[in-house]
Scaffold this motif. Structure first.
Motif, PDB file in Angstrom:
ATOM      1  N   LEU A  26      -6.123  10.373  -4.463  1.00 14.48           N
ATOM      2  CA  LEU A  26      -4.704  10.717  -4.658  1.00 14.48           C
ATOM      3  C   LEU A  26      -4.153  10.082  -5.938  1.00 14.48           C
ATOM      4  O   LEU A  26      -3.030   9.585  -5.982  1.00 14.48           O
ATOM      5  CB  LEU A  26      -3.872  10.285  -3.434  1.00 14.48           C
ATOM      6  CG  LEU A  26      -4.243  10.940  -2.098  1.00 14.48           C
ATOM      7  CD1 LEU A  26      -3.286  10.497  -1.002  1.00 14.48           C
ATOM      8  CD2 LEU A  26      -4.229  12.463  -2.202  1.00 14.48           C
ATOM      9  N   ASP A  67      -4.755   1.070  -7.382  1.00 13.39           N
ATOM     10  CA  ASP A  67      -5.937   1.269  -6.540  1.00 13.39           C
ATOM     11  C   ASP A  67      -6.136   0.047  -5.638  1.00 13.39           C
ATOM     12  O   ASP A  67      -6.546  -1.015  -6.086  1.00 13.39           O
ATOM     13  CB  ASP A  67      -7.174   1.519  -7.406  1.00 13.39           C
ATOM     14  CG  ASP A  67      -8.334   2.020  -6.558  1.00 13.39           C
ATOM     15  OD1 ASP A  67      -8.630   1.388  -5.526  1.00 13.39           O
ATOM     16  OD2 ASP A  67      -8.937   3.042  -6.926  1.00 13.39           O
ATOM     17  N   ILE A  68      -5.807   0.239  -4.363  1.00  9.68           N
ATOM     18  CA  ILE A  68      -5.821  -0.876  -3.409  1.00  9.68           C
ATOM     19  C   ILE A  68      -7.236  -1.421  -3.235  1.00  9.68           C
ATOM     20  O   ILE A  68      -7.449  -2.637  -3.172  1.00  9.68           O
ATOM     21  CB  ILE A  68      -5.253  -0.420  -2.044  1.00  9.68           C
ATOM     22  CG1 ILE A  68      -3.796   0.055  -2.210  1.00  9.68           C
ATOM     23  CG2 ILE A  68      -5.321  -1.556  -1.019  1.00  9.68           C
ATOM     24  CD1 ILE A  68      -3.252   0.822  -1.017  1.00  9.68           C
ATOM     25  N   MET A  79      -6.392 -12.383 -11.371  1.00 10.72           N
ATOM     26  CA  MET A  79      -5.242 -11.536 -11.700  1.00 10.72           C
ATOM     27  C   MET A  79      -4.484 -12.127 -12.888  1.00 10.72           C
ATOM     28  O   MET A  79      -4.060 -11.412 -13.788  1.00 10.72           O
ATOM     29  CB  MET A  79      -4.287 -11.436 -10.500  1.00 10.72           C
ATOM     30  CG  MET A  79      -4.853 -10.729  -9.292  1.00 10.72           C
ATOM     31  SD  MET A  79      -5.254  -9.012  -9.610  1.00 10.72           S
ATOM     32  CE  MET A  79      -3.873  -8.173  -8.870  1.00 10.72           C
ATOM     33  N   PHE A  85      -2.382  -5.390 -14.918  1.00 10.25           N
ATOM     34  CA  PHE A  85      -1.294  -4.420 -15.111  1.00 10.25           C
ATOM     35  C   PHE A  85      -0.581  -4.530 -16.452  1.00 10.25           C
ATOM     36  O   PHE A  85       0.205  -3.652 -16.795  1.00 10.25           O
ATOM     37  CB  PHE A  85      -0.205  -4.513 -14.015  1.00 10.25           C
ATOM     38  CG  PHE A  85      -0.640  -4.081 -12.655  1.00 10.25           C
ATOM     39  CD1 PHE A  85      -1.647  -3.153 -12.488  1.00 10.25           C
ATOM     40  CD2 PHE A  85      -0.013  -4.581 -11.524  1.00 10.25           C
ATOM     41  CE1 PHE A  85      -2.034  -2.738 -11.221  1.00 10.25           C
ATOM     42  CE2 PHE A  85      -0.391  -4.175 -10.251  1.00 10.25           C
ATOM     43  CZ  PHE A  85      -1.400  -3.256 -10.109  1.00 10.25           C
ATOM     44  N   GLY A 109       2.629   1.731  -7.508  1.00  5.54           N
ATOM     45  CA  GLY A 109       2.420   1.882  -8.947  1.00  5.54           C
ATOM     46  C   GLY A 109       2.709   3.297  -9.444  1.00  5.54           C
ATOM     47  O   GLY A 109       3.049   3.485 -10.609  1.00  5.54           O
ATOM     48  N   GLU A 112       6.332   3.355  -9.988  1.00  6.74           N
ATOM     49  CA  GLU A 112       6.609   2.484 -11.139  1.00  6.74           C
ATOM     50  C   GLU A 112       6.195   3.148 -12.447  1.00  6.74           C
ATOM     51  O   GLU A 112       6.877   3.025 -13.466  1.00  6.74           O
ATOM     52  CB  GLU A 112       5.879   1.148 -10.938  1.00  6.74           C
ATOM     53  CG  GLU A 112       6.457   0.368  -9.764  1.00  6.74           C
ATOM     54  CD  GLU A 112       5.593  -0.825  -9.351  1.00  6.74           C
ATOM     55  OE1 GLU A 112       4.471  -0.594  -8.857  1.00  6.74           O
ATOM     56  OE2 GLU A 112       6.032  -1.968  -9.540  1.00  6.74           O
ATOM     57  N   ILE A 138       4.246  -7.477  -3.456  1.00  8.94           N
ATOM     58  CA  ILE A 138       5.489  -6.836  -3.879  1.00  8.94           C
ATOM     59  C   ILE A 138       5.141  -5.915  -5.051  1.00  8.94           C
ATOM     60  O   ILE A 138       4.028  -5.979  -5.569  1.00  8.94           O
ATOM     61  CB  ILE A 138       6.571  -7.875  -4.284  1.00  8.94           C
ATOM     62  CG1 ILE A 138       6.174  -8.639  -5.559  1.00  8.94           C
ATOM     63  CG2 ILE A 138       6.836  -8.846  -3.123  1.00  8.94           C
ATOM     64  CD1 ILE A 138       7.295  -9.509  -6.132  1.00  8.94           C
TER      65      ILE A 138
HETATM   66  N1  CO8 Z   1      -5.580   3.029  -3.628  1.00  9.95           N
HETATM   67  C1  CO8 Z   1      -6.849   3.400  -3.346  1.00  9.95           C
HETATM   68  N2  CO8 Z   1      -7.155   4.515  -2.656  1.00  9.95           N
HETATM   69  C2  CO8 Z   1      -6.136   5.274  -2.198  1.00  9.95           C
HETATM   70  C3  CO8 Z   1      -4.785   4.936  -2.444  1.00  9.95           C
HETATM   71  C4  CO8 Z   1      -4.517   3.750  -3.197  1.00  9.95           C
HETATM   72  N3  CO8 Z   1      -3.258   3.366  -3.509  1.00  9.95           N
HETATM   73  N4  CO8 Z   1      -4.001   5.860  -1.859  1.00  9.95           N
HETATM   74  C5  CO8 Z   1      -4.827   6.762  -1.273  1.00  9.95           C
HETATM   75  N5  CO8 Z   1      -6.120   6.413  -1.475  1.00  9.95           N
HETATM   76  C6  CO8 Z   1      -7.324   7.116  -1.008  1.00  9.95           C
HETATM   77  C7  CO8 Z   1      -7.525   6.932   0.473  1.00  9.95           C
HETATM   78  O1  CO8 Z   1      -8.141   5.689   0.737  1.00  9.95           O
HETATM   79  C8  CO8 Z   1      -8.405   8.107   0.824  1.00  9.95           C
HETATM   80  O2  CO8 Z   1      -9.722   7.806   0.423  1.00  9.95           O
HETATM   81  P1  CO8 Z   1     -10.941   8.091   1.441  1.00  9.95           P
HETATM   82  O3  CO8 Z   1     -10.957   9.590   1.594  1.00  9.95           O
HETATM   83  O4  CO8 Z   1     -12.133   7.571   0.691  1.00  9.95           O
HETATM   84  O5  CO8 Z   1     -10.635   7.380   2.687  1.00  9.95           O
HETATM   85  C9  CO8 Z   1      -7.879   9.208  -0.108  1.00  9.95           C
HETATM   86  O6  CO8 Z   1      -7.165   8.515  -1.159  1.00  9.95           O
HETATM   87  C10 CO8 Z   1      -6.912  10.152   0.559  1.00  9.95           C
HETATM   88  O7  CO8 Z   1      -5.865   9.387   1.153  1.00  9.95           O
HETATM   89  P2  CO8 Z   1      -5.431   9.525   2.694  1.00  9.95           P
HETATM   90  O8  CO8 Z   1      -6.582  10.008   3.510  1.00  9.95           O
HETATM   91  O9  CO8 Z   1      -4.779   8.259   3.099  1.00  9.95           O
HETATM   92  O10 CO8 Z   1      -4.374  10.715   2.567  1.00  9.95           O
HETATM   93  P3  CO8 Z   1      -3.139  10.994   3.553  1.00  9.95           P
HETATM   94  O11 CO8 Z   1      -2.598  12.314   3.143  1.00  9.95           O
HETATM   95  O12 CO8 Z   1      -3.528  10.770   4.959  1.00  9.95           O
HETATM   96  O13 CO8 Z   1      -2.040   9.837   3.189  1.00  9.95           O
HETATM   97  C11 CO8 Z   1      -0.732   8.433   1.697  1.00  9.95           C
HETATM   98  C12 CO8 Z   1      -1.427   9.792   1.921  1.00  9.95           C
HETATM   99  C13 CO8 Z   1       0.451   8.288   2.674  1.00  9.95           C
HETATM  100  C14 CO8 Z   1      -0.226   8.417   0.268  1.00  9.95           C
HETATM  101  C15 CO8 Z   1      -1.728   7.292   1.935  1.00  9.95           C
HETATM  102  O14 CO8 Z   1      -2.906   7.552   1.187  1.00  9.95           O
HETATM  103  C16 CO8 Z   1      -1.239   5.919   1.534  1.00  9.95           C
HETATM  104  O15 CO8 Z   1      -0.448   5.317   2.229  1.00  9.95           O
HETATM  105  N6  CO8 Z   1      -1.687   5.383   0.357  1.00  9.95           N
HETATM  106  C17 CO8 Z   1      -1.364   4.075  -0.110  1.00  9.95           C
HETATM  107  C18 CO8 Z   1       0.022   4.019  -0.672  1.00  9.95           C
HETATM  108  C19 CO8 Z   1       0.351   2.616  -1.131  1.00  9.95           C
HETATM  109  O16 CO8 Z   1       0.399   1.677  -0.373  1.00  9.95           O
HETATM  110  N7  CO8 Z   1       0.587   2.459  -2.424  1.00  9.95           N
HETATM  111  C20 CO8 Z   1       0.928   1.200  -3.005  1.00  9.95           C
HETATM  112  C21 CO8 Z   1      -0.284   0.568  -3.580  1.00  9.95           C
HETATM  113  S1  CO8 Z   1       0.049  -1.069  -4.240  1.00  9.95           S
HETATM  114  C22 CO8 Z   1       0.760  -0.790  -5.745  1.00  9.95           C
HETATM  115  O17 CO8 Z   1       0.816   0.294  -6.185  1.00  9.95           O
HETATM  116  C23 CO8 Z   1       1.353  -1.859  -6.599  1.00  9.95           C
HETATM  117  C24 CO8 Z   1       0.600  -3.060  -6.386  1.00  9.95           C
HETATM  118  C25 CO8 Z   1       1.368  -4.218  -6.869  1.00  9.95           C
HETATM  119  C26 CO8 Z   1       0.498  -5.356  -6.609  1.00  9.95           C
HETATM  120  C27 CO8 Z   1       0.863  -6.463  -7.483  1.00  9.95           C
HETATM  121  C28 CO8 Z   1      -0.389  -7.111  -8.018  1.00  9.95           C
HETATM  122  C29 CO8 Z   1      -0.123  -7.878  -9.288  1.00  9.95           C
END
Ligand code: CO8
Length: 258
Positions: A26, A67-68, A79, A85, A109, A112, A138
């Motif tokens: 995604l 990418d989590i 980090m 970032f 992100g 953002e 956060i």
């Molecule tokens: N990172 C890695 N992989 C992801 C991510 C992500 N953010 N989002 C989705 N994917 C992957 C899934 O793991 C899945 O992979 P696989 O098929 O191998 O299991 C594939 O994409 C499809 O996703 P879903 O099966 O989950 O699809 P759904 O339609 O069921 O759900 C959602 C869609 C609701 C978007 C769901 O994927 C989700 O909740 N994603 C995560 C959203 C999230 O939490 N984003 C925030 C990430 S953290 C960030 O962005 C900032 C970090 C700040 C950190 C500070 C550090 C300094």
């Protein structure tokens, strides 16, 4: 034309289009995606033949966040050492007008990154959110700073503390996005806006971007002073002479971007 691993880059006249292309994740923004987007956008920014940049994703997701899986096991020391970032700052600072065309998820992100663009056009399917708190962190790509400026404190706190998603209609009402259009018209609308901007003077548009963004950093008085100096300086451009002459001669201006 450089080939990138995680994005597609195309050009249509004076408009450059960067499409995030990690459909299986995604469009989660891993390090490679960050490097690709920053490199491609920087190249388009420097190109005198490009006057506007569109950043978009897929129908289902603009980007579902950083990418989590890539981040999950990193240590704080790592980090900090790599300043994780920070390359995105270079993207945010580019002065060629950047339009985010958002369909589907713009989470974490992804939200953002959209906010680093100069304006956001959303499909009616767009969903914006900062769900990082669910992951024990956060927002880390500017969300705590840019969201409050875009939608105010109460709504920013609501989104960042509860992780609730905002739909396109609420995002427009709140000032996060400039326009909402039916999903099948998203790219056409973004292209129309980009073509309009790219048909005007690039250096003048770049100065406008700098001046508007200065409002984030300055007091009102300093900002107005900065604007005035930029305004005065633009009288040294050929495009100012052409624009004002064309008005007097009742014809369309032919800008040369000089
Ligand atoms: N990172 C890695 N992989 C992801 C991510 C992500 N953010 N989002 C989705 N994917 C992957 C899934 O793991 C899945 O992979 P696989 O098929 O191998 O299991 C594939 O994409 C499809 O996703 P879903 O099966 O989950 O699809 P759904 O339609 O069921 O759900 C959602 C869609 C609701 C978007 C769901 O994927 C989700 O909740 N994603 C995560 C959203 C999230 O939490 N984003 C925030 C990430 S953290 C960030 O962005 C900032 C970090 C700040 C950190 C500070 C550090 C300094």
């Amino acid at each position: 034309n450089t080939e990138y691993e995680t994005i597609l880059v195309s050009r249509d006249g004076r408009v450059g289009v960067i499409t995030l292309n990690r459909p299986k994740a995604l469009n989660a923004l891993n390090e490679q995606t960050m490097n690709d987007v920053v490199a491609a956008a920087t190249e388009l920014d420097r190109d005198p033949d490009i006057g506007a940049i569109i950043l978009t994703g897929s129908e289902k997701a603009f980007a579902a966040g950083a990418d989590i899986k890539e981040m999950a096991t990193k240590s704080a020391a790592e980090m900090y050492r790599v300043d994780f970032f920070s390359p995105w700052d270079a993207f945010a600072r580019l002065r060629t007008p950047k339009i985010a065309a958002v369909s589907g998820y713009a989470l974490g992100g992804g939200c953002e990154l959209a906010m680093m663009c100069d304006l956001i056009i959303a499909a009616d399917t767009a969903k914006f959110g900062q769900p990082e708190i669910n992951l024990g962190v956060i927002p880390g790509m500017g969300g705590t700073q840019r969201l409050i400026r875009a939608i105010g404190k109460s709504k920013a706190m609501d989104m960042i503390l509860t992780a609730r998603q905002m739909d396109a209609e609420e995002a427009e009402r709140s000032g996060l996005v400039a326009r909402v259009v039916p999903a099948d018209q998203l790219l056409d609308t973004a292209n129309d806006v980009a073509r309009t901007i790219a048909g005007l003077s690039k250096p003048v548009a770049q100065h406008a971007v700098e001046a508007v963004n200065a409002a984030y950093e300055t007091t009102l008085q300093q900002g107005v002073q900065y604007e005035r100096r930029v305004f005065h300086g633009l009288f040294s451009t050929a495009d100012q002479k052409e624009g004002m002459t064309a008005f007097s001669e009742k014809r369309k201006a032919n800008f040369t971007h000089e």
